[in-house]
Scaffold this motif. Structure first.
Motif, PDB file in Angstrom:
ATOM      1  N   GLN A   1      30.034  13.983  -9.299  1.00  0.00           N
ATOM      2  CA  GLN A   1      31.576  14.107  -9.117  1.00  0.00           C
ATOM      3  C   GLN A   1      31.977  12.815  -8.208  1.00  0.00           C
ATOM      4  O   GLN A   1      32.800  12.180  -8.387  1.00  0.00           O
ATOM      5  N   LEU A   2      31.268  12.893  -7.249  1.00  0.00           N
ATOM      6  CA  LEU A   2      31.519  11.520  -6.130  1.00  0.00           C
ATOM      7  C   LEU A   2      31.424  10.268  -6.862  1.00  0.00           C
ATOM      8  O   LEU A   2      32.197   9.527  -6.720  1.00  0.00           O
ATOM      9  N   LEU A   3      30.320  10.302  -7.731  1.00  0.00           N
ATOM     10  CA  LEU A   3      30.022   8.844  -8.294  1.00  0.00           C
ATOM     11  C   LEU A   3      31.159   8.606  -9.426  1.00  0.00           C
ATOM     12  O   LEU A   3      31.582   7.547  -9.494  1.00  0.00           O
ATOM     13  N   SER A   4      31.401   9.656  -9.924  1.00  0.00           N
ATOM     14  CA  SER A   4      32.521   9.348 -11.058  1.00  0.00           C
ATOM     15  C   SER A   4      33.869   8.928 -10.602  1.00  0.00           C
ATOM     16  O   SER A   4      34.549   8.287 -11.202  1.00  0.00           O
ATOM     17  N   ARG A   5      34.261   9.357  -9.313  1.00  0.00           N
ATOM     18  CA  ARG A   5      35.474   9.089  -8.822  1.00  0.00           C
ATOM     19  C   ARG A   5      35.419   8.021  -7.657  1.00  0.00           C
ATOM     20  O   ARG A   5      36.471   7.833  -7.304  1.00  0.00           O
TER      21      ARG A   5
ATOM     22  N   LYS B   1      19.513  21.944 -16.536  1.00  0.00           N
ATOM     23  CA  LYS B   1      19.119  23.072 -15.764  1.00  0.00           C
ATOM     24  C   LYS B   1      20.069  24.345 -16.014  1.00  0.00           C
ATOM     25  O   LYS B   1      19.837  25.206 -15.246  1.00  0.00           O
ATOM     26  N   GLY B   2      20.947  24.208 -16.853  1.00  0.00           N
ATOM     27  CA  GLY B   2      21.922  25.136 -17.174  1.00  0.00           C
ATOM     28  C   GLY B   2      23.104  25.415 -16.368  1.00  0.00           C
ATOM     29  O   GLY B   2      23.810  26.218 -16.452  1.00  0.00           O
ATOM     30  N   HIS B   3      23.595  24.178 -15.730  1.00  0.00           N
ATOM     31  CA  HIS B   3      24.849  24.081 -14.996  1.00  0.00           C
ATOM     32  C   HIS B   3      25.809  24.093 -16.097  1.00  0.00           C
ATOM     33  O   HIS B   3      26.099  22.891 -16.841  1.00  0.00           O
ATOM     34  N   ALA B   4      26.841  25.011 -15.892  1.00  0.00           N
ATOM     35  CA  ALA B   4      27.691  25.063 -16.965  1.00  0.00           C
ATOM     36  C   ALA B   4      28.908  24.085 -16.911  1.00  0.00           C
ATOM     37  O   ALA B   4      29.580  23.348 -17.603  1.00  0.00           O
ATOM     38  N   LYS B   5      29.340  23.685 -15.608  1.00  0.00           N
ATOM     39  CA  LYS B   5      30.431  22.797 -15.125  1.00  0.00           C
ATOM     40  C   LYS B   5      29.957  21.160 -15.671  1.00  0.00           C
ATOM     41  O   LYS B   5      30.719  20.468 -16.287  1.00  0.00           O
ATOM     42  N   SER B   6      28.838  21.021 -15.717  1.00  0.00           N
ATOM     43  CA  SER B   6      28.158  19.662 -15.884  1.00  0.00           C
ATOM     44  C   SER B   6      28.147  19.797 -17.400  1.00  0.00           C
ATOM     45  O   SER B   6      28.700  18.565 -18.109  1.00  0.00           O
ATOM     46  N   MET B   7      28.029  20.815 -18.206  1.00  0.00           N
ATOM     47  CA  MET B   7      28.085  20.804 -19.710  1.00  0.00           C
ATOM     48  C   MET B   7      29.258  20.387 -20.178  1.00  0.00           C
ATOM     49  O   MET B   7      29.571  19.605 -21.035  1.00  0.00           O
ATOM     50  N   ASN B   8      30.343  20.983 -19.403  1.00  0.00           N
ATOM     51  CA  ASN B   8      31.721  20.702 -19.865  1.00  0.00           C
ATOM     52  C   ASN B   8      32.130  19.248 -19.862  1.00  0.00           C
ATOM     53  O   ASN B   8      32.734  18.575 -20.503  1.00  0.00           O
ATOM     54  N   LEU B   9      31.588  18.759 -18.531  1.00  0.00           N
ATOM     55  CA  LEU B   9      31.731  17.301 -18.229  1.00  0.00           C
ATOM     56  C   LEU B   9      31.013  16.376 -19.237  1.00  0.00           C
ATOM     57  O   LEU B   9      31.502  15.293 -19.564  1.00  0.00           O
ATOM     58  N   LEU B  10      29.995  16.591 -19.546  1.00  0.00           N
ATOM     59  CA  LEU B  10      29.465  15.851 -20.757  1.00  0.00           C
ATOM     60  C   LEU B  10      30.173  16.053 -21.972  1.00  0.00           C
ATOM     61  O   LEU B  10      30.210  14.842 -22.767  1.00  0.00           O
TER      62      LEU B  10
ATOM     63  N   PHE C   1      32.836  13.517 -21.654  1.00  0.00           N
ATOM     64  CA  PHE C   1      32.332  12.012 -21.600  1.00  0.00           C
ATOM     65  C   PHE C   1      32.107  11.677 -23.171  1.00  0.00           C
ATOM     66  O   PHE C   1      32.589  10.430 -23.460  1.00  0.00           O
ATOM     67  N   HIS C   2      31.581  12.392 -23.965  1.00  0.00           N
ATOM     68  CA  HIS C   2      31.373  12.279 -25.296  1.00  0.00           C
ATOM     69  C   HIS C   2      32.564  12.442 -26.059  1.00  0.00           C
ATOM     70  O   HIS C   2      32.888  11.531 -27.004  1.00  0.00           O
ATOM     71  N   HIS C   3      33.530  13.066 -25.630  1.00  0.00           N
ATOM     72  CA  HIS C   3      34.831  13.407 -26.259  1.00  0.00           C
ATOM     73  C   HIS C   3      35.688  11.924 -26.407  1.00  0.00           C
ATOM     74  O   HIS C   3      36.205  11.441 -27.057  1.00  0.00           O
TER      75      HIS C   3
ATOM     76  N   ARG D   1      28.737  25.288 -25.306  1.00  0.00           N
ATOM     77  CA  ARG D   1      27.671  25.369 -24.379  1.00  0.00           C
ATOM     78  C   ARG D   1      28.361  26.026 -22.967  1.00  0.00           C
ATOM     79  O   ARG D   1      27.899  26.826 -22.388  1.00  0.00           O
ATOM     80  N   ALA D   2      29.175  25.338 -22.449  1.00  0.00           N
ATOM     81  CA  ALA D   2      29.744  25.298 -21.139  1.00  0.00           C
ATOM     82  C   ALA D   2      30.599  26.622 -21.109  1.00  0.00           C
ATOM     83  O   ALA D   2      30.500  27.477 -20.208  1.00  0.00           O
ATOM     84  N   ALA D   3      31.340  26.975 -22.426  1.00  0.00           N
ATOM     85  CA  ALA D   3      32.213  28.042 -22.536  1.00  0.00           C
ATOM     86  C   ALA D   3      31.139  29.264 -22.405  1.00  0.00           C
ATOM     87  O   ALA D   3      31.408  30.306 -21.658  1.00  0.00           O
ATOM     88  N   GLU D   4      30.250  29.415 -23.310  1.00  0.00           N
ATOM     89  CA  GLU D   4      29.058  30.647 -23.195  1.00  0.00           C
ATOM     90  C   GLU D   4      28.295  30.724 -21.772  1.00  0.00           C
ATOM     91  O   GLU D   4      28.173  31.847 -21.463  1.00  0.00           O
ATOM     92  N   ALA D   5      28.311  29.712 -21.174  1.00  0.00           N
ATOM     93  CA  ALA D   5      27.596  29.686 -19.895  1.00  0.00           C
ATOM     94  C   ALA D   5      28.808  30.153 -18.984  1.00  0.00           C
ATOM     95  O   ALA D   5      28.433  30.416 -17.434  1.00  0.00           O
ATOM     96  N   GLY D   6      29.873  30.435 -19.004  1.00  0.00           N
ATOM     97  CA  GLY D   6      30.874  30.949 -18.133  1.00  0.00           C
ATOM     98  C   GLY D   6      31.847  29.735 -17.513  1.00  0.00           C
ATOM     99  O   GLY D   6      32.697  30.526 -16.669  1.00  0.00           O
ATOM    100  N   ASP D   7      31.846  28.855 -17.844  1.00  0.00           N
ATOM    101  CA  ASP D   7      32.729  27.677 -17.175  1.00  0.00           C
ATOM    102  C   ASP D   7      34.444  27.795 -17.805  1.00  0.00           C
ATOM    103  O   ASP D   7      34.492  27.769 -19.196  1.00  0.00           O
ATOM    104  N   PHE D   8      35.258  28.172 -16.962  1.00  0.00           N
ATOM    105  CA  PHE D   8      36.638  28.205 -17.612  1.00  0.00           C
ATOM    106  C   PHE D   8      37.330  26.905 -18.124  1.00  0.00           C
ATOM    107  O   PHE D   8      37.826  27.084 -18.946  1.00  0.00           O
ATOM    108  N   ARG D   9      36.900  25.749 -17.718  1.00  0.00           N
ATOM    109  CA  ARG D   9      37.025  24.591 -18.236  1.00  0.00           C
ATOM    110  C   ARG D   9      36.547  24.329 -19.606  1.00  0.00           C
ATOM    111  O   ARG D   9      37.290  24.032 -20.446  1.00  0.00           O
TER     112      ARG D   9
END
Length: 236
Positions: free
Chosen positions: A108-112, A133-142, A145-147, A165-173
């Motif tokens: 997040q710091l690198l991206s901003r 590693k299963g991190h949901a918020k990172s899945m959403n951010l990927l 990037f691809h979108h 995958r992010a949705a199924e892992a519980g990330d609201f975004r």
């Protein structure tokens, strides 16, 4: 920590006393746990300064989450002055130890470009490693990037896979983005189901930005849902 400790839900103060005793005896997991309890004010008076002290004690023993939490304190000014450069260094240490949250926070710091030079390629790599590693918020951010085709070729089908995958892992975004893709594809029923999940756990800031979008939706069901949640969140 050792087994046999009291549960915080059953007796918060007894739990804190047990954790504090273990922390003072040098149990690094107890030190990190005590720090989090102090930061959150769970079972004990909230004290961000003391929390940071315990995080630092555990971090000196290379406890990955404690290192990450020192970074969080430094980034947000919890118990200390804000120091983004130092926060970035701690996140990178936690990331180097393989902690998913360290990877995400450093990304997040690198991206901003906060506390460190902006580097979207490096940020993407941090999110990719965290997602593995299963991190949901990172899945959403990927997915984002691809979108958007940022530092990687635009690939909307792949972005949709990451949102799912992010949705199924519980990330609201991730749930919100997955719902938006379903609505665009005409699957209103599934879109509403995922949108309902997203709105139940989303932050106030996210909801404030989402309501105008929902109320302008071509779907009457989504408009009604947005209006219902907006009315529920309105203190009047």
């Amino acid at each position: 920590m050792q087994s046999g400790q009291p549960e915080i839900a059953d007796n918060p103060r007894a739990y804190v006393r047990w954790v504090m005793h273990a922390a003072q005896l040098g149990d690094v997991d107890a030190q990190a746990t005590l720090a989090q309890l102090l930061l959150d004010g769970r079972g004990v008076q909230k004290d961000a300064t003391l929390a940071l002290s315990w995080f630092r004690i555990a971090a000196r023993q290379r406890h990955p989450m404690a290192i990450n939490m020192v970074g969080r304190c430094l980034e947000n000014g919890w118990g200390c002055a804000i120091d983004l450069a130092d926060a970035a260094q701690h996140y990178r240490q936690a990331a180097d130890l393989g902690l998913d949250w360290g990877l995400y926070n450093y990304g997040q710091l690198l991206s901003r470009g906060r506390g460190v030079g902006q580097d979207l390629v490096a940020a993407y790599e941090q999110f990719r490693l965290a997602a593995a590693k299963g991190h949901a918020k990172s899945m959403n951010l990927l997915g984002r990037f691809h979108h958007e085709g940022v530092v990687v070729p635009q690939d909307v089908p792949l972005a949709r896979q990451w949102y799912l995958r992010a949705a199924e892992a519980g990330d609201f975004r991730g749930q919100y983005n997955h719902a938006a893709e379903l609505a665009q594809a005409g699957d209103e029923q599934q879109a509403c189901m995922w949108l309902e999940r997203a709105l139940k756990t989303a932050t106030p800031g996210f909801l404030e930005a989402a309501y105008p979008v929902l109320l302008a939706s071509a779907s009457s069901a989504i408009r009604e849902m947005g209006l219902r949640y907006q009315q529920q969140s309105d203190p009047q």
